[in-house]
Design an enzyme around this catalytic site. Sequence first.
Site, mmCIF file in Angstrom:
data_model
loop_
_atom_site.group_PDB
_atom_site.id
_atom_site.type_symbol
_atom_site.label_atom_id
_atom_site.label_comp_id
_atom_site.label_asym_id
_atom_site.label_seq_id
_atom_site.Cartn_x
_atom_site.Cartn_y
_atom_site.Cartn_z
ATOM 1 N N GLU A 86 0.837 -1.202 0.000
ATOM 2 C CA GLU A 86 0.000 0.000 0.000
ATOM 3 C C GLU A 86 0.872 1.252 0.000
ATOM 4 O O GLU A 86 1.983 1.220 0.528
ATOM 5 C CB GLU A 86 -0.827 0.020 1.286
ATOM 6 N N ASP A 87 0.338 2.344 -0.533
ATOM 7 C CA ASP A 87 1.092 3.597 -0.489
ATOM 8 C C ASP A 87 1.066 4.213 0.905
ATOM 9 O O ASP A 87 2.081 4.664 1.415
ATOM 10 C CB ASP A 87 0.576 4.606 -1.540
ATOM 11 N N ASP B 54 -3.731 5.641 6.364
ATOM 12 C CA ASP B 54 -4.129 6.924 6.948
ATOM 13 C C ASP B 54 -5.123 6.649 8.082
ATOM 14 O O ASP B 54 -4.723 6.485 9.228
ATOM 15 C CB ASP B 54 -4.715 7.775 5.814
ATOM 16 N N PHE C 141 -0.962 16.174 4.594
ATOM 17 C CA PHE C 141 -1.249 15.622 3.276
ATOM 18 C C PHE C 141 0.010 15.654 2.404
ATOM 19 O O PHE C 141 0.641 16.685 2.251
ATOM 20 C CB PHE C 141 -2.376 16.393 2.590
ATOM 21 N N ARG D 44 1.505 11.994 -8.939
ATOM 22 C CA ARG D 44 1.991 10.621 -8.691
ATOM 23 C C ARG D 44 3.375 10.367 -9.264
ATOM 24 O O ARG D 44 4.117 9.511 -8.783
ATOM 25 C CB ARG D 44 1.038 9.599 -9.314
HETATM 26 P P1 IMP Z 1 -7.102 5.017 4.617
HETATM 27 O O1 IMP Z 1 -7.729 6.230 5.262
HETATM 28 O O2 IMP Z 1 -6.070 4.387 5.518
HETATM 29 O O3 IMP Z 1 -8.160 4.056 4.174
HETATM 30 O O4 IMP Z 1 -6.333 5.538 3.334
HETATM 31 C C1 IMP Z 1 -6.964 5.463 2.104
HETATM 32 C C2 IMP Z 1 -6.273 6.143 0.978
HETATM 33 O O5 IMP Z 1 -6.283 7.540 1.175
HETATM 34 C C3 IMP Z 1 -4.814 5.812 0.731
HETATM 35 O O6 IMP Z 1 -4.599 4.589 0.083
HETATM 36 C C4 IMP Z 1 -4.440 6.987 -0.156
HETATM 37 O O7 IMP Z 1 -4.819 6.721 -1.491
HETATM 38 C C5 IMP Z 1 -5.283 8.109 0.396
HETATM 39 N N1 IMP Z 1 -4.473 9.026 1.225
HETATM 40 C C6 IMP Z 1 -4.442 9.116 2.562
HETATM 41 N N2 IMP Z 1 -3.580 10.065 2.978
HETATM 42 C C7 IMP Z 1 -3.042 10.592 1.836
HETATM 43 C C8 IMP Z 1 -2.063 11.628 1.580
HETATM 44 O O8 IMP Z 1 -1.471 12.266 2.483
HETATM 45 N N3 IMP Z 1 -1.773 11.866 0.283
HETATM 46 C C9 IMP Z 1 -2.352 11.188 -0.752
HETATM 47 N N4 IMP Z 1 -3.262 10.223 -0.565
HETATM 48 C C10 IMP Z 1 -3.604 9.928 0.727
#
Ligand code: IMP
Length: 179
Positions: free
Chosen positions: A104-105, A108, A157, A170
């Site tokens: 995963e990238d 969050d 962010f 990206r």
């Molecule tokens: P989750 O809130 O852990 O489900 O994160 C879901 C998705 O939110 C990640 O896979 C990213 O695609 C996006 N995301 C969360 N934080 C960031 C950020 O700081 N920059 C870009 N994308 C983000």
Amino acid sequence: MGHSHITIHNKAFRPYLSAAQLDEAVTGLAARLSADYAGRQPLFVVVLTGGFMFASDLLKHFTGLCEIVFIRVASYEGTGSTGVVQEILGLREDVQGRHLIVIEDIVDTGTTMHHLLPTLLAKGPASVEIATLFFKPESLKHEVDLRYVAMEIPNDFVVGYGLDYDGLGRNLPDVYVAV
Ligand code: IMP
């Protein structure tokens, strides 16, 4: 790395992590994975789109044999008591008895992984772990077991190195943070 601010969709970002700093973190994580999965021929499950650049660099440094698949996750509200239903798109491989590592990238809130893990576990793999480039501990809303984290970052962010701001950024080799 670039020393100047960039603007994406009228939002300003400043340089945050250089390609060299990312490389060091990613290479270190690859060494851990190589040691932990020696001889186990894992199946890496890369979550698109954000995970593409991290996965590419990480897996170049994974020693040993492995398979790699790319998936997308689609979440939608189920009807009645079913809550959030998650669909995994692109996973045609039989994962039964396999050692899976989700790439995963960023984790969050943890919502994505919180829903993806049970969906994968239901398919009967031998094990499932998560390897994430970034982890924002301050944002976490769901308990997620994260064994492989390249870098913990504050609740800001970020864009670049696979991560986007509304579709853009990206391709940047460095990571920038919103100012
Ligand atoms: P989750 O809130 O852990 O489900 O994160 C879901 C998705 O939110 C990640 O896979 C990213 O695609 C996006 N995301 C969360 N934080 C960031 C950020 O700081 N920059 C870009 N994308 C983000």
